[in-house]
Design a protein around this motif. Structure first.
Motif, PDB file in Angstrom:
ATOM      1  N   ARG A  16       0.826  -1.222   0.000  1.00 32.86           N
ATOM      2  CA  ARG A  16       0.000   0.000   0.000  1.00 32.86           C
ATOM      3  C   ARG A  16       0.852   1.260   0.000  1.00 32.86           C
ATOM      4  N   GLY A  17       1.986   1.185   0.677  1.00 34.19           N
ATOM      5  CA  GLY A  17       2.847   2.360   0.764  1.00 34.19           C
ATOM      6  C   GLY A  17       4.307   1.968   0.769  1.00 34.19           C
ATOM      7  N   LEU A  18       5.127   2.691   0.006  1.00 33.70           N
ATOM      8  CA  LEU A  18       6.576   2.503  -0.001  1.00 33.70           C
ATOM      9  C   LEU A  18       7.222   3.874   0.180  1.00 33.70           C
ATOM     10  N   GLY A  19       8.080   3.973   1.173  1.00 32.84           N
ATOM     11  CA  GLY A  19       8.779   5.230   1.414  1.00 32.84           C
ATOM     12  C   GLY A  19      10.258   4.964   1.610  1.00 32.84           C
ATOM     13  N   MET A  20      11.095   5.636   0.842  1.00 31.06           N
ATOM     14  CA  MET A  20      12.538   5.385   0.885  1.00 31.06           C
ATOM     15  C   MET A  20      13.272   6.728   0.956  1.00 31.06           C
TER      16      MET A  20
ATOM     17  N   GLU B 280      26.173   2.630   3.901  1.00 31.11           N
ATOM     18  CA  GLU B 280      27.222   2.256   2.946  1.00 31.11           C
ATOM     19  C   GLU B 280      27.874   3.516   2.388  1.00 31.11           C
ATOM     20  N   ASP B 281      29.186   3.545   2.398  1.00 27.83           N
ATOM     21  CA  ASP B 281      29.956   4.658   1.833  1.00 27.83           C
ATOM     22  C   ASP B 281      29.513   6.015   2.381  1.00 27.83           C
ATOM     23  N   GLY B 282      29.234   6.055   3.683  1.00 26.62           N
ATOM     24  CA  GLY B 282      28.879   7.323   4.312  1.00 26.62           C
ATOM     25  C   GLY B 282      27.472   7.799   4.025  1.00 26.62           C
ATOM     26  N   GLN B 283      26.636   6.933   3.445  1.00 23.80           N
ATOM     27  CA  GLN B 283      25.233   7.281   3.191  1.00 23.80           C
ATOM     28  C   GLN B 283      24.320   6.250   3.829  1.00 23.80           C
ATOM     29  N   LEU B 284      23.215   6.741   4.371  1.00 18.36           N
ATOM     30  CA  LEU B 284      22.247   5.868   5.039  1.00 18.36           C
ATOM     31  C   LEU B 284      20.961   5.808   4.194  1.00 18.36           C
ATOM     32  N   LEU B 285      20.545   4.605   3.876  1.00 17.31           N
ATOM     33  CA  LEU B 285      19.309   4.375   3.131  1.00 17.31           C
ATOM     34  C   LEU B 285      18.298   3.741   4.073  1.00 17.31           C
ATOM     35  N   SER B 286      17.098   4.314   4.141  1.00 15.93           N
ATOM     36  CA  SER B 286      16.035   3.733   4.980  1.00 15.93           C
ATOM     37  C   SER B 286      14.795   3.461   4.134  1.00 15.93           C
ATOM     38  N   LEU B 287      13.979   2.536   4.618  1.00 19.83           N
ATOM     39  CA  LEU B 287      12.778   2.131   3.885  1.00 19.83           C
ATOM     40  C   LEU B 287      11.672   1.763   4.861  1.00 19.83           C
ATOM     41  N   VAL B 288      10.493   2.323   4.615  1.00 23.15           N
ATOM     42  CA  VAL B 288       9.266   1.922   5.313  1.00 23.15           C
ATOM     43  C   VAL B 288       8.336   1.348   4.256  1.00 23.15           C
ATOM     44  N   ALA B 289       7.931   0.094   4.446  1.00 19.69           N
ATOM     45  CA  ALA B 289       7.042  -0.588   3.497  1.00 19.69           C
ATOM     46  C   ALA B 289       5.781  -1.020   4.237  1.00 19.69           C
ATOM     47  N   ILE B 290       4.632  -0.616   3.719  1.00 13.90           N
ATOM     48  CA  ILE B 290       3.351  -0.945   4.347  1.00 13.90           C
ATOM     49  C   ILE B 290       2.633  -1.954   3.464  1.00 13.90           C
ATOM     50  N   GLY B 291       2.516  -3.161   3.957  1.00 17.64           N
ATOM     51  CA  GLY B 291       1.902  -4.234   3.187  1.00 17.64           C
ATOM     52  C   GLY B 291       0.394  -4.077   3.076  1.00 17.64           C
ATOM     53  N   ALA B 292      -0.173  -4.731   2.074  1.00 11.28           N
ATOM     54  CA  ALA B 292      -1.617  -4.635   1.853  1.00 11.28           C
ATOM     55  C   ALA B 292      -2.384  -5.648   2.676  1.00 11.28           C
ATOM     56  N   GLY B 293      -1.702  -6.667   3.179  1.00  9.71           N
ATOM     57  CA  GLY B 293      -2.379  -7.721   3.914  1.00  9.71           C
ATOM     58  C   GLY B 293      -2.721  -7.332   5.332  1.00  9.71           C
TER      59      GLY B 293
END
Length: 239
Positions: free
Chosen positions: A120-124, A226-239
């Motif tokens: 339902r939702g993907l945020g990166m 990684e390499d001085g950068q931070l990647l984050s992710l919030v994933a909201i499933g449909a179930g």
């Protein structure tokens, strides 16, 4: 597919986070604004909105790189040939059956897409790791009172990571939830309850966004450094 401009490296499908998301497509690229050439938008068949045309080379290159990732990800996911426009709220406009997110930081852009029937939702969000001095200066603007108290219990060398992570994961939360609730919220409206070096994060809402997304609702997130950068992710499933 349209050839990539010289300012972007070949698109990379390597999944950088701890836990893969089934049914999604992730693509990233490295970009160099000094290699952006006149006509790259036209040659890449990426429309350049007026706000981007008026921007400096860095902003133009990061926009181009992010949209190229998004177009290729949509093509891999669904055979679509489309580039998300900029909406009135500045967010990318995705096809109605698609959830997606685009992010960029210094020299690095990425996009993730999935079907709304599954996600339902993907945020990166991608951020440069803050210096310790800057993290300590910004902590009061980014962290809630409770988060600041918890920050006092971690080793000082982890403060830069903690503040960067808190900033990034709240950005990802906003990107994932805003298309669902249609309501803006800010740093003080969510808190990081816990996180681990393995890349897992637990968040809690501190405001009522809708009957479903109310004060106290908890969500999971993940991150990688990684390499001085931070990647984050919030994933909201449909179930």
């Amino acid at each position: 597919m349209t050839p990539l401009p010289a300012c972007c490296t070949p698109l990379d499908a390597h999944w950088p986070l701890p836990t893969p998301l089934p049914g999604t497509v992730f693509l990233s690229t490295r970009f160099d604004p000094t290699l952006l050439a006149a006509g790259d938008f036209q040659r890449s068949a990426v429309p350049s909105p007026p706000s981007i045309q008026r921007s400096v080379a860095k902003r133009q290159a990061e926009f181009l790189a992010g949209r190229l990732c998004a177009r290729a990800a949509l093509h891999r996911l669904d055979g679509l040939d489309c580039i998300p426009a900029i909406g009135e709220d500045r967010a990318p406009v995705w096809p109605t059956h698609i959830s997606g997110s685009i992010t960029h930081s210094t020299g690095h852009a990425a996009a993730i897409v999935g079907h709304k029937a599954q996600w339902r939702g993907l945020g990166m969000d991608l951020e440069n790791l803050l210096s310790l001095e800057r993290a300590e200066r910004l902590a009061g603007e980014i962290l809630t009172v409770d988060e600041l108290q918890r920050m006092g219990t971690v080793d000082r060398e982890q403060i830069a990571l903690l503040v960067t992570l808190t900033f990034s994961v709240k950005e990802s939360l906003f990107k994932a939830l805003y298309p669902i609730v249609g309501k803006r919220f800010y740093f003080e409206h969510a808190e990081v309850l816990e996180w681990s070096d393995s890349g897992s994060v637990r968040l809690r809402l501190l405001t009522d966004l809708s009957s479903e997304w109310s004060h106290g609702t908890e969500l999971a997130a993940q991150f990688a450094l990684e390499d001085g950068q931070l990647l984050s992710l919030v994933a909201i499933g449909a179930g």
